[in-house]
Design a protein around this motif. Sequence first.
Motif, PDB file in Angstrom:
ATOM      1  N   ASP A   1       0.845  -1.192   0.000  1.00 45.13           N
ATOM      2  CA  ASP A   1       0.000   0.000   0.000  1.00 45.13           C
ATOM      3  C   ASP A   1       0.880   1.242   0.000  1.00 45.13           C
ATOM      4  OD1 ASP A   1      -2.535  -1.329   0.205  1.00 45.13           O
ATOM      5  OD2 ASP A   1      -2.062  -1.745   2.309  1.00 45.13           O
ATOM      6  N   LYS A   2       0.474   2.260  -0.736  1.00 45.30           N
ATOM      7  CA  LYS A   2       1.239   3.512  -0.717  1.00 45.30           C
ATOM      8  C   LYS A   2       1.223   4.131   0.669  1.00 45.30           C
ATOM      9  CE  LYS A   2       1.371   4.899  -5.520  1.00 45.30           C
ATOM     10  NZ  LYS A   2       1.307   6.014  -6.474  1.00 45.30           N
ATOM     11  N   ASN A   3       0.126   3.970   1.369  1.00 47.33           N
ATOM     12  CA  ASN A   3       0.023   4.426   2.764  1.00 47.33           C
ATOM     13  C   ASN A   3      -0.199   3.193   3.632  1.00 47.33           C
ATOM     14  OD1 ASN A   3      -1.704   6.865   1.119  1.00 47.33           O
ATOM     15  ND2 ASN A   3      -0.012   7.484   2.422  1.00 47.33           N
ATOM     16  N   GLU A  34       3.206   1.711  10.953  1.00 45.07           N
ATOM     17  CA  GLU A  34       4.333   2.628  10.756  1.00 45.07           C
ATOM     18  C   GLU A  34       5.561   1.920  10.196  1.00 45.07           C
ATOM     19  OE1 GLU A  34       5.334   5.587  13.643  1.00 45.07           O
ATOM     20  OE2 GLU A  34       3.349   5.523  14.541  1.00 45.07           O
ATOM     21  N   GLN A  35       5.860   0.726  10.693  1.00 49.32           N
ATOM     22  CA  GLN A  35       7.055   0.005  10.257  1.00 49.32           C
ATOM     23  C   GLN A  35       6.672  -1.121   9.302  1.00 49.32           C
ATOM     24  OE1 GLN A  35      10.100   1.011  10.919  1.00 49.32           O
ATOM     25  NE2 GLN A  35       9.400   2.674  12.210  1.00 49.32           N
ATOM     26  N   ALA A  36       6.023  -0.787   8.205  1.00 45.96           N
ATOM     27  CA  ALA A  36       5.612  -1.799   7.228  1.00 45.96           C
ATOM     28  C   ALA A  36       6.838  -2.377   6.528  1.00 45.96           C
ATOM     29  CB  ALA A  36       4.674  -1.175   6.198  1.00 45.96           C
ATOM     30  N   PRO A  37       6.903  -3.698   6.343  1.00 44.41           N
ATOM     31  CA  PRO A  37       8.059  -4.292   5.670  1.00 44.41           C
ATOM     32  C   PRO A  37       8.121  -3.984   4.173  1.00 44.41           C
ATOM     33  CG  PRO A  37       6.422  -5.972   6.193  1.00 44.41           C
ATOM     34  CD  PRO A  37       5.958  -4.715   6.844  1.00 44.41           C
ATOM     35  N   THR A  38       6.981  -3.785   3.543  1.00 44.31           N
ATOM     36  CA  THR A  38       6.939  -3.539   2.101  1.00 44.31           C
ATOM     37  C   THR A  38       6.437  -2.130   1.838  1.00 44.31           C
ATOM     38  OG1 THR A  38       6.387  -5.890   1.820  1.00 44.31           O
ATOM     39  CG2 THR A  38       6.175  -4.477  -0.113  1.00 44.31           C
ATOM     40  N   LYS A  39       7.181  -1.379   1.035  1.00 37.75           N
ATOM     41  CA  LYS A  39       6.839   0.022   0.777  1.00 37.75           C
ATOM     42  C   LYS A  39       7.056   0.363  -0.692  1.00 37.75           C
ATOM     43  CE  LYS A  39       8.417   1.606   5.360  1.00 37.75           C
ATOM     44  NZ  LYS A  39       9.327   2.540   6.047  1.00 37.75           N
ATOM     45  N   ILE A  40       6.356   1.405  -1.124  1.00 37.44           N
ATOM     46  CA  ILE A  40       6.574   1.981  -2.455  1.00 37.44           C
ATOM     47  C   ILE A  40       7.375   3.262  -2.278  1.00 37.44           C
ATOM     48  CG2 ILE A  40       5.487   2.979  -4.492  1.00 37.44           C
ATOM     49  CD1 ILE A  40       3.037   1.222  -3.856  1.00 37.44           C
ATOM     50  N   GLY A  41       8.476   3.352  -2.986  1.00 35.37           N
ATOM     51  CA  GLY A  41       9.304   4.551  -2.936  1.00 35.37           C
ATOM     52  C   GLY A  41       9.204   5.336  -4.230  1.00 35.37           C
ATOM     53  N   SER A  66      10.778  -5.353   9.040  1.00 38.89           N
ATOM     54  CA  SER A  66      10.075  -4.140   9.460  1.00 38.89           C
ATOM     55  C   SER A  66      10.936  -3.245  10.347  1.00 38.89           C
ATOM     56  CB  SER A  66       8.783  -4.512  10.195  1.00 38.89           C
ATOM     57  OG  SER A  66       9.064  -5.330  11.315  1.00 38.89           O
ATOM     58  N   HIS A  67      11.890  -3.837  11.091  1.00 41.19           N
ATOM     59  CA  HIS A  67      12.723  -3.038  11.993  1.00 41.19           C
ATOM     60  C   HIS A  67      13.994  -2.546  11.311  1.00 41.19           C
ATOM     61  CE1 HIS A  67      14.407  -7.092  12.176  1.00 41.19           C
ATOM     62  NE2 HIS A  67      15.553  -6.507  12.446  1.00 41.19           N
ATOM     63  N   ALA A  68      14.284  -3.053  10.110  1.00 42.96           N
ATOM     64  CA  ALA A  68      15.547  -2.720   9.436  1.00 42.96           C
ATOM     65  C   ALA A  68      15.358  -1.533   8.497  1.00 42.96           C
ATOM     66  CB  ALA A  68      16.051  -3.918   8.657  1.00 42.96           C
ATOM     67  N   LYS A  69      16.477  -0.938   8.113  1.00 40.94           N
ATOM     68  CA  LYS A  69      16.452   0.174   7.169  1.00 40.94           C
ATOM     69  C   LYS A  69      17.456  -0.096   6.045  1.00 40.94           C
ATOM     70  CE  LYS A  69      13.592   2.748   9.588  1.00 40.94           C
ATOM     71  NZ  LYS A  69      12.254   3.140   9.111  1.00 40.94           N
ATOM     72  N   TYR A  70      17.630  -1.384   5.700  1.00 38.60           N
ATOM     73  CA  TYR A  70      18.627  -1.753   4.697  1.00 38.60           C
ATOM     74  C   TYR A  70      18.555  -0.863   3.459  1.00 38.60           C
ATOM     75  CZ  TYR A  70      19.177  -6.230   7.183  1.00 38.60           C
ATOM     76  OH  TYR A  70      19.414  -7.186   8.126  1.00 38.60           O
ATOM     77  N   PHE A  71      17.392  -0.865   2.850  1.00 36.98           N
ATOM     78  CA  PHE A  71      17.273  -0.226   1.547  1.00 36.98           C
ATOM     79  C   PHE A  71      16.914   1.251   1.651  1.00 36.98           C
ATOM     80  CE2 PHE A  71      16.153  -4.737   0.199  1.00 36.98           C
ATOM     81  CZ  PHE A  71      17.446  -4.998  -0.182  1.00 36.98           C
ATOM     82  N   ILE A  88      -0.599   5.212   7.529  1.00 34.49           N
ATOM     83  CA  ILE A  88      -1.879   5.708   8.043  1.00 34.49           C
ATOM     84  C   ILE A  88      -1.739   6.222   9.482  1.00 34.49           C
ATOM     85  CG2 ILE A  88      -4.218   5.035   8.703  1.00 34.49           C
ATOM     86  CD1 ILE A  88      -3.865   5.482   5.721  1.00 34.49           C
ATOM     87  N   PRO A  89      -1.058   5.496  10.409  1.00 34.96           N
ATOM     88  CA  PRO A  89      -0.911   6.059  11.761  1.00 34.96           C
ATOM     89  C   PRO A  89      -0.183   7.399  11.767  1.00 34.96           C
ATOM     90  CG  PRO A  89      -0.396   3.715  11.771  1.00 34.96           C
ATOM     91  CD  PRO A  89      -0.549   4.113  10.334  1.00 34.96           C
TER      92      PRO A  89
END
Length: 365
Positions: free
Chosen positions: A58-60, A64-71, A198-203, A216-217
């Motif tokens: 989801d774009k939103n 808060e710490q979603a493992p999959t995101k659109i950049g 979800s806790h990592a910031k690798y990418f 959303i939160p």
Amino acid sequence: MKFSVKHLSFFVIQVEGKEGQGKNYKHYQTLDGYEYLDSEVKLFLDGEFKRIAKRKVDKNPAVEQAPTKIGRFIVEPGYELDSNPNFNMFARLRAADNKEDYKNACDDLVRGYLDASAVRGGALIVVQADLDNYSEPPFIFVLKCDFEPKIARISDERSLISQVEMAISARNMKSIQYPYMEEEGLVDEWELKIHQSSHAKYFEDFLRFVTYELSIPEIVNEQVLEYVQTFVETKWPDEGGEERQQVEKELELWAASEKRDIQDKWEPEQVYEAAERIIEIKPEIELKFRIGDTLVKGRLADFGDQIHIARLNGRYAVILEGDSFTFDKAFSPVELLQPEPFDRVAERLLEKKQPEEEDDMLPPF
């Protein structure tokens, strides 16, 4: 949905020291499409590209710490997409049409990845792949597999097992897909999709010129705080006023607290108005709170309609409405209840003695 690999480069990243001060990488091999078909890595990656492309996002995000995101690539106003260094890195990988050019482009990517924080050892696989029946430039998949600890394989009868060094698994694979494909054949070259713990910031640390939509939160928090600030400015227009400064300090502490108590500041109508703004953004937004030791979960849209909060003899009461009851798992005698009329329950609660009152009635020792 079927992807055909055109080029693949396989790297191993080594991180030494507890703080990860020593980071280096080794290029193992770059394969073209024909070599890939006869390789062991094909068995390892079979089905992964389709799984990554189809992974829901989801774009939103709902958390808060979603493992999959659109950049989305960041550019300054008036500038084109090719002004973004991260886009240019992927564009170079997509344009490479021979093993040497592709390997060189991958080297640049891996060196940039090593500069990111929280990099762990493992395999980094960079893949250029065509989507069958799709004529646009190829997709790029960046796959990261961390080393698996305590891995062993069955050995001979004497030693039973032997240790496997640098074992990797596709089970917890992190990935980048560029470009993002909303549905089969429909891509946006401004966007990519990342998947990480979800806790990592690798990418996110690696792709410094990519931005991500708020969850959303986070959107809800922004809306509530904006509404609160408007309320304060309207009620206390004097910025230097002592009362306003005190209220702002209290609200600042409230907003920073992980566990927050009810604030007893707004009339119900003001709460309904603020809630409506949030419900317009996300109709299914959750309302969750505890009263005493009881957890209540519902929808914000039901507050004031099916969820009510009231005062009761100096304490709080929550009234829930609904058309039916459903019980799960273990049996409970409550399931056999014949509910009383509401006015009878309300009367009993109003007459109920509080613990302090009962203590006062006890005879002295």
